[in-house]
Design an enzyme around this catalytic site. Structure first.
Site, PDB file in Angstrom:
ATOM      1  N   TYR A  73       0.837  -1.211   0.000  1.00 48.88           N
ATOM      2  CA  TYR A  73       0.000   0.000   0.000  1.00 48.88           C
ATOM      3  C   TYR A  73       0.873   1.263   0.000  1.00 48.88           C
ATOM      4  O   TYR A  73       0.643   2.196  -0.788  1.00 48.88           O
ATOM      5  CB  TYR A  73      -0.896  -0.034   1.231  1.00 48.88           C
ATOM      6  CG  TYR A  73      -1.914   1.074   1.321  1.00 48.88           C
ATOM      7  CD1 TYR A  73      -3.064   1.050   0.534  1.00 48.88           C
ATOM      8  CD2 TYR A  73      -1.747   2.137   2.205  1.00 48.88           C
ATOM      9  CE1 TYR A  73      -4.011   2.059   0.628  1.00 48.88           C
ATOM     10  CE2 TYR A  73      -2.689   3.146   2.308  1.00 48.88           C
ATOM     11  CZ  TYR A  73      -3.821   3.110   1.518  1.00 48.88           C
ATOM     12  OH  TYR A  73      -4.754   4.107   1.613  1.00 48.88           O
TER      13      TYR A  73
ATOM     14  N   LYS B 286       1.050   4.165  -2.887  1.00 51.46           N
ATOM     15  CA  LYS B 286       0.720   5.560  -2.603  1.00 51.46           C
ATOM     16  C   LYS B 286       1.906   6.489  -2.863  1.00 51.46           C
ATOM     17  O   LYS B 286       1.731   7.612  -3.352  1.00 51.46           O
ATOM     18  CB  LYS B 286       0.226   5.693  -1.159  1.00 51.46           C
ATOM     19  CG  LYS B 286      -1.115   4.969  -0.907  1.00 51.46           C
ATOM     20  CD  LYS B 286      -2.213   5.494  -1.816  1.00 51.46           C
ATOM     21  CE  LYS B 286      -3.582   4.925  -1.490  1.00 51.46           C
ATOM     22  NZ  LYS B 286      -4.637   5.491  -2.360  1.00 51.46           N
TER      23      LYS B 286
END
Lengths: 246, 78
Positions: free
Chosen positions: A153, A157
């Site tokens: 993640y 990002k």
């Protein structure tokens, strides 16, 4: 200020907590929306709630062919133009790296980063032609600070931030801005499920002393989408109550 | 002037916003018509759409004048 009347926007992940707040903020400023999501029931319910003349487009962002078709569908639904793209949809598949499966890595990169790239690539064409565009990707504070259990993640990002900086430089001469909004801890079904002790531990790290709301993110997106933000590009606007000052 | 040449020139005039009489066959997109790299990408995509040809990146790199574009399209369109 920040009037979006006459502008059109595609918002992905629009039936989720932050996504629906973004959609509401843009609609409240006058934009006409194509809202996208993967759950037909939730998406239809949200369009009802939103009212007005907005389009709901089902799309599975883990399917590259479906992603490539989304922008043309949105342009058609919105009367031939797309002014604003909000890459909001995101998934998590948390696991410590040593236990992380290839699938958990790949799915997160595919939905959070690759789909965003495909949507921006497709949007650039109508935006270049119109000599106007606003691309806003929802990243996360963990894309800058990191977070254990979220290697996939955090990478996706951070990837959005770097990608947006490159695209901001490519497209600036055509009056297309490319920015990110990085939420910190935002109130959601997930944070509601935390116990008091967990909540206290999180709040201790946030100078503002409270979690953020979807509206806080919606307002930041509405600003970056506006004509007034035309000189802001390649930036990440952190909305996190001071938990990280970057 | 061939039909291809006329259609190419029309696209160039529209995309670059230049006077039609400046778009001679020897005109260079970048040096004479003020195009930048993004303009070239847009022109190539417009040519592909208009003529139904595919112009791969290595061929696009060699198209620097209006004549280059016309020649490429004439030898590749179906």
């Amino acid at each position: 200020m920040f009037d979006l009347t006459g502008m059109t926007a595609l918002v992905t992940g629009a039936s989720g907590g932050i996504g629906s707040a973004i959609a509401k903020a843009l609609a409240a400023q006058g934009a006409r929306l194509a809202i996208s999501g993967s759950n037909q029931t939730k998406l239809d319910a949200f369009r009802e709630e939103l009212g007005g003349d907005h389009a709901a487009l089902i799309c599975d962002l883990s399917d590259p062919a479906a992603v490539d078709g989304l922008v043309p569908r949105a342009v058609e639904a919105l009367g031939g133009k797309l002014d604003i793209l909000v890459n909001n949809a995101g998934i998590t598949r948390d696991n410590l790296a040593m236990r992380m499966k290839d699938d958990e890595w790949n799915q997160v990169i595919q939905v959070n980063l690759e789909a965003a790239f495909r949507l921006i690539r497709a949007s650039a064409k109508p935006m270049m032609k119109a000599r106007f565009g606003r691309v806003i990707s929802i990243t996360s504070v963990v894309g800058v600070t990191g977070n254990p259990g979220q290697a996939n993640y955090a990478a996706s990002k951070a990837g959005l931030i770097g990608m947006s900086k490159a695209l901001a430089q490519e497209l600036a001469s055509r009056n297309i801005t490319v920015n990110c909004v990085a939420p910190g801890f935002i109130r959601s079904a997930m944070t509601d499920a935390l116990n008091e002790q967990q909540k206290a531990a999180i709040l201790a790290k946030i100078p503002a002393g409270d979690l953020g709301s979807g509206e806080d993110i919606g307002a930041a997106v509405a600003y970056l989408a506006s004509r007034e933000a035309g000189y802001v590009t390649g930036q990440t606007l952190h909305v996190n109550g001071g938990m990280a000052m970057i | 002037m061939s039909e291809t040449a006329e259609r190419v020139k029309k696209i160039v005039v529209e995309h670059l916003g230049v006077e039609a009489d400046k778009v001679t066959e020897d005109a260079s997109f970048i040096d004479d018509l003020g195009a930048d790299s993004l303009d070239i990408v847009e022109l190539v995509m417009a040519f592909e759409e208009e003529f139904g040809v595919e112009i791969p990146d290595d061929a696009a790199e060699k198209i620097s004048t209006v004549k280059d574009a016309i020649t490429y399209i004439d030898s590749h369109k179906g």
